[in-house]
Design an enzyme around this catalytic site. Structure first.
Site, PDB file in Angstrom:
ATOM      1  N   ASP A 115      12.317  50.090  51.905  1.00  0.00           N
ATOM      2  CA  ASP A 115      11.730  48.876  52.464  1.00  0.00           C
ATOM      3  C   ASP A 115      11.520  49.127  53.958  1.00  0.00           C
ATOM      4  O   ASP A 115      11.994  50.133  54.512  1.00  0.00           O
ATOM      5  CB  ASP A 115      12.628  47.660  52.174  1.00  0.00           C
ATOM      6  CG  ASP A 115      11.840  46.351  52.241  1.00  0.00           C
ATOM      7  OD1 ASP A 115      10.674  46.367  52.664  1.00  0.00           O
ATOM      8  OD2 ASP A 115      12.400  45.299  51.868  1.00  0.00           O
ATOM      9  N   ASP A 123       5.183  44.118  56.069  1.00  0.00           N
ATOM     10  CA  ASP A 123       4.454  42.890  55.770  1.00  0.00           C
ATOM     11  C   ASP A 123       5.018  41.719  56.575  1.00  0.00           C
ATOM     12  O   ASP A 123       6.054  41.857  57.235  1.00  0.00           O
ATOM     13  CB  ASP A 123       4.546  42.581  54.262  1.00  0.00           C
ATOM     14  CG  ASP A 123       5.962  42.652  53.730  1.00  0.00           C
ATOM     15  OD1 ASP A 123       6.692  43.600  54.103  1.00  0.00           O
ATOM     16  OD2 ASP A 123       6.374  41.758  52.963  1.00  0.00           O
ATOM     17  N   GLY A 174       8.779  37.184  50.153  1.00  0.00           N
ATOM     18  CA  GLY A 174       8.963  35.825  50.681  1.00  0.00           C
ATOM     19  C   GLY A 174       9.621  34.851  49.724  1.00  0.00           C
ATOM     20  O   GLY A 174       9.498  33.634  49.898  1.00  0.00           O
TER      21      GLY A 174
HETATM   22  N1  GUN Z   1      12.887  41.867  50.868  1.00  0.00           N
HETATM   23  C1  GUN Z   1      13.014  40.598  50.450  1.00  0.00           C
HETATM   24  N2  GUN Z   1      11.875  39.911  50.664  1.00  0.00           N
HETATM   25  C2  GUN Z   1      11.011  40.759  51.243  1.00  0.00           C
HETATM   26  C3  GUN Z   1       9.649  40.633  51.700  1.00  0.00           C
HETATM   27  O1  GUN Z   1       9.025  39.575  51.627  1.00  0.00           O
HETATM   28  N3  GUN Z   1       9.087  41.757  52.215  1.00  0.00           N
HETATM   29  C4  GUN Z   1       9.761  42.950  52.300  1.00  0.00           C
HETATM   30  N4  GUN Z   1       9.111  44.017  52.797  1.00  0.00           N
HETATM   31  N5  GUN Z   1      11.021  43.068  51.881  1.00  0.00           N
HETATM   32  C5  GUN Z   1      11.632  41.996  51.358  1.00  0.00           C
END
Ligand code: GUN
Length: 639
Positions: free
Chosen positions: A88, A123, A190
Site C-alpha cells: 500500500d 490515492d 475509503g
Molecule cells: N487502506 C484502507 N483504505 C484505504 C484506501 O482508501 N486507500 C489505500 N491506498 N489504502 C487503504
C-alpha cells in the site's frame, strides 16, 4: 485477470497470478507491519498456507534501515516470503494522521524498485463525511494520479483504488474512470470508517456501484475489511481480496475474533469457536500469560478464525449454498441484516448473473429468501414464457397436489401450485428452484397471484384454496373435461419454452415424439422427435441440448437469440469440437445467462455446434482470457 474456477452470481473462486506466484481467491492478505512482525510471513505461509500478504511501502520508505534493506535485497527477501506481496502507498496514513507529504510518483517508483508484486497508487482517501464536491475532487485527483502512475509503473501490477465517499454516482464514475485505465487490480477504498461504524448498508451500495461498472475479470479488493463477519456478504457481491490488520489490532487489546462477533478475552468463560491457539482447555492459561505472549497467541487465533471463514465461504460457493450461508451469517448483527436487504434491492440487476439452477436445493432460511434473484428470475421467466390458453385455472396448495394429480390429467385446466416462493404452473414443478426447494410448512405464502391474473387472457379464475378435489367435482360446470392429457408432453413443452424461449417447445416437438423415462426413477430422460435425439433432461429438470435440437432452435429463432458468435479465427477449431475462448467471441445474445445452453454460430450465423456458456455477454466482452463456452456437440462435417 482472475481466472474463474467456480462461480455463483457475482461470487467466484478464482486463480490470480502475478510474477509466477499464484493464489486462490477469495483470499485474505494479512497486513504485515515491517516494524512489528507478530506472525512472520514465513510462518503464515508454512503454517497457514497463506499465499499473499500486504505491507506498507510508506512505512518502509520512511525508515532508513527498512528502506535500505528493501532496496538492496528486495521486498521478498526482506520479509522472507516468496508468495505475492502487495504494497500500500500511505493513503491510509493520510486518513489517520493527515497530510503525509509524499510525492505520488516517488512512492510508485519506490514500490517498483523494491520488487512489489502489486503496488498501489497514492490515492485520495474519500471520507464518508466529505461533501459531494470534496468527494468528486478525490475521485478526479485519484484518477489523475493513476493515469500518471501507470506511465512509470513498468512491469509491476498497479492497484487503482476506487473512491467517491458514500455517493453512488461518484463511485460509479470512479469505477468507470479507473476501469478505462485497464489496471491490473482494483481495491475499493475509503470504506474503513464505514466498516468501523457498522454502516454495512452503505458499504453494500458502494460495492455494488463499483462492481456494476468494472470489468468482470478484474480482481476486486475491499480495503480494510478485516472482520470475518462481513466476508460472506462481501464475497457474494464479488469481492476477491480482503486485507486484515484486525487479527493483530484486536489481539493487542485482548479482543478475540469469532466469525460472528468480537469478545474481550477476560469476559470469556467458554469459547464458542475454538482453535488450537484458544480453546476451553487453555483459556485460563492464556488469561494469565505475559502480555506479549498472550498478544501473539490471540493474533494467531484471530488469523485462524478469519481464514476459516474464507474456507467456509469457498466451500459454499463450490456446493451452491452461498446464498443460504450469507442469509444465515447476516443474522448475527442487525446492521448486517439491513445490509442484506440493501443487497437484495439489486436483485433485478443480479439476474443477469444468475444461472437457471444450482447443484444444491434452494433452502428457505427466512422471509428474505424469496428476494434472491433466482426467485425474481423464475417469476419473470414464467410470465414471459408460460401462456394461459385454457378457460380455467385452478390454484392448489402444496398439500393438495397429490390428491389433485388424477384430476390434472382429466381436466383441461391450468393447474397452479401456490408455494411460498411463488405460484407455479404444474408443468414447471420439476425445475430448479421449485422441485428442489426445501421450504418450511409454515412460511408465508407469497402473494403474487396478481402475476397470474395479469397474464391470463380469459375471464374465469377459480381459486380453490381449500377442499380440492371435492370442489373440482362440485364445480364441474367450469371445467372442460379432456381426453386423458399427456402430462409428460405438456411438461417437456413448458420447460423448453421456459429454458429456450416462447415457441421453442412447439417447434422442438413437431413430429413423432418419443419420451424415454428412467426405469428406476420414472423421471424423463431423453426426448426423440422423428427418431432424432433432440434433448436430454438433467436432474435439475432442465434440458441439455443435442445438436439435432440445436438445429431446430437455430431455424426457429432469429439471430442473435441463443447464439454465441465466434470469429473466423476460431471457427475451424470449434467445428472440430474445441471449446470457445473469450477473445474469439464476437457477439452474444445478451439474454443468455451463465451455464445456459447455447448455439455456437459463425459470423454468417451458420450453426457450428451446441454447448454451454459459463458467462453472460457483459462478462465475456471484458474477459480476454480463458475458456468461456464448452462445446458439447458439433454439426457433422458434411451437414
Ligand atoms: N487502506 C484502507 N483504505 C484505504 C484506501 O482508501 N486507500 C489505500 N491506498 N489504502 C487503504
Amino acid at each position: 485477470m482472475i481466472e474463474i474456477i467456480h462461480r455463483d452470481g457475482l461470487a467466484r473462486i478464482g486463480r490470480f497470478e502475478v510474477n509466477g506466484r499464484a493464489v486462490e481467491t477469495p483470499a485474505l492478505m494479512p497486513v504485515i507491519n515491517p516494524n512489528i512482525i507478530v506472525i512472520s510471513p514465513r510462518e503464515m505461509k508454512d503454517n497457514f498456507g497463506i499465499g499473499a500478504i500486504i505491507t506498507n511501502s510508506y512505512i518502509i520508505n520512511r525508515d532508513q534501515r527498512l528502506r535500505e534493506s528493501a532496496i538492496k535485497n528486495g521486498l521478498h527477501s526482506m520479509l522472507d516470503f516468496d508468495g505475492i506481496i502487495m504494497t500500500d502507498s500511505g493513503t491510509f496514513q493520510s486518513h489517520v494522521y493527515g497530510d503525509i507529504n509524499q510525492n505520488y510518483l516517488d512512492i510508485v517508483n519506490f514500490q517498483k524498485n523494491i520488487g512489489s508484486d502489486i503496488g498501489t497508487i497514492l490515492d485520495i482517501f474519500s471520507e464518508p463525511d466529505f461533501t459531494y464536491e470534496q468527494a468528486k475532487e478525490a475521485v478526479n485527483e485519484t484518477y489523475k494520479r493513476a493515469l500518471e502512475s501507470k506511465k512509470i509503473k513498468g512491469d509491476m501490477y498497479l492497484a487503482g483504488p476506487i473512491q467517491g465517499s458514500i455517493y453512488q454516482d461518484l463511485r460509479e464514475l470512479s469505477a468507470r474512470l479507473m476501469d478505462s485505465l485497464d489496471l491490473e487490480y482494483y481495491p475499493i477504498g475509503g470504506v474503513v470508517p464505514l466498516l468501523e461504524n457498522y454502516r454495512y448498508s452503505d458499504v453494500v451500495k458502494i460495492v455494488m456501484s463499483v462492481k456494476m461498472n468494472l470489468s468482470f475479470g478484474k480482481p476486486v479488493h475491499l480495503f480494510g475489511a478485516g472482520h470475518p463477519m462481513f466476508f460472506p456478504l462481501a464475497v457474494l457481491m464479488g469481492i476477491d481480496f480482503f486485507d486484515s490488520s484486525s487479527y493483530v489490532k484486536y489481539a493487542r487489546d485482548d479482543r478475540v475474533l469469532f466469525p460472528d462477533s468480537t469478545r474481550y478475552l477476560f469476559d470469556l468463560k467458554y469459547v464458542p469457536y475454538q482453535t488450537e491457539f484458544l480453546n476451553s482447555s487453555n483459556l485460563e492459561e492464556l488469561k494469565s500469560m505475559e502480555r506479549e505472549e498472550r498478544f501473539r497467541r490471540l493474533a494467531l487465533h484471530n488469523l485462524k478464525i478469519s481464514l476459516e471463514e474464507i474456507e467456509r465461504i469457498k466451500a459454499s460457493i463450490f456446493e451452491g449454498t452461498l446464498w443460504e450461508y450469507v442469509e444465515e451469517r447476516c443474522r448475527v448483527h442487525p446492521s448486517l441484516y439491513d445490509a442484506l436487504y440493501e443487497f437484495y434491492k439489486y436483485s433485478d440487476k443480479l439476474e443477469k448473473f444468475e444461472s437457471l439452477s444450482r447443484k444444491h436445493p434452494f433452502y428457505y432460511t427466512g422471509a428474505e429468501s424469496i428476494l434472491r434473484p433466482s426467485i425474481g428470475y423464475l417469476e419473470k421467466r414464467i410470465i414471459d414464457t408460460y401462456r394461459y390458453k385454457r378457460k380455467t385455472c385452478i390454484v392448489l396448495r402444496r398439500e393438495d397436489l397429490e390428491k389433485a394429480m388424477k384430476y390434472i390429467e382429466k381436466f383441461d385446466s391450468h393447474f397452479l401450485l401456490k408455494t411460498c416462493i411463488g405460484t407455479i404452473p404444474f408443468e414447471l414443478l420439476y425445475i430448479y428452484p421449485i422441485f428442489q426447494a426445501i421450504l418450511p410448512e409454515n412460511c408465508h405464502y407469497r402473494e403474487n397471484l396478481s402475476l397470474i391474473l395479469d397474464s391470463i387472457d380469459y375471464d374465469v379464475l377459480i381459486s380453490w384454496l381449500k377442499g380440492v378435489p371435492e370442489k373440482i367435482v362440485e364445480e364441474e360446470k367450469y371445467i372442460t373435461r379432456a381426453d386423458k392429457r399427456d402430462l409428460d408432453l405438456l411438461r417437456v413443452r413448458a420447460v423448453a419454452d421456459y429454458q429456450f424461449g416462447l415457441g421453442a417447445g412447439e417447434e422442438l416437438l413437431k413430429g413423432d415424439v418419443k419420451i424415454v423415462k428412467s426405469k428406476n426413477t420414472g423421471m424423463i430422460r431423453n426426448i426423440y422427435v422423428n427418431d432424432k435425439h433432440i434433448l436430454s433432461m438433467r436432474n435439475d429438470g432442465f434440458f441439455t441440448l443435442k445438436i439435432d435440437g440445436g438445429k431446430i432452435l437455430h431455424k426457429k429463432f432469429k439471430y442473435p437469440k441463443l447464439r454465441v458468435v465466434v470469429n473466423k479465427d476460431s471457427e475451424e477449431f470449434n467445428k472440430k469440437g474445441k471449446n470457445v475462448f473469450a477473445r474469439f467471441v464476437k457477439e452474444m445474445d445478451e439474454y443468455l445467462r451463465p451455464f445456459d445452453e447455447v448455439l455456437v454460430v459463425n459470423e454468417e450465423d451458420e450453426l457450428i455446434g451446441v454447448g454451454r456458456t459459463f458467462f453472460n455477454w457483459l462478462e465475456i466482452k471484458t474477459l480476454r482470457k480463458g475458456m468461456v463456452v464448452e462445446i458439447r456437440e458439433t454439426l457433422k462435417l458434411n451437414e
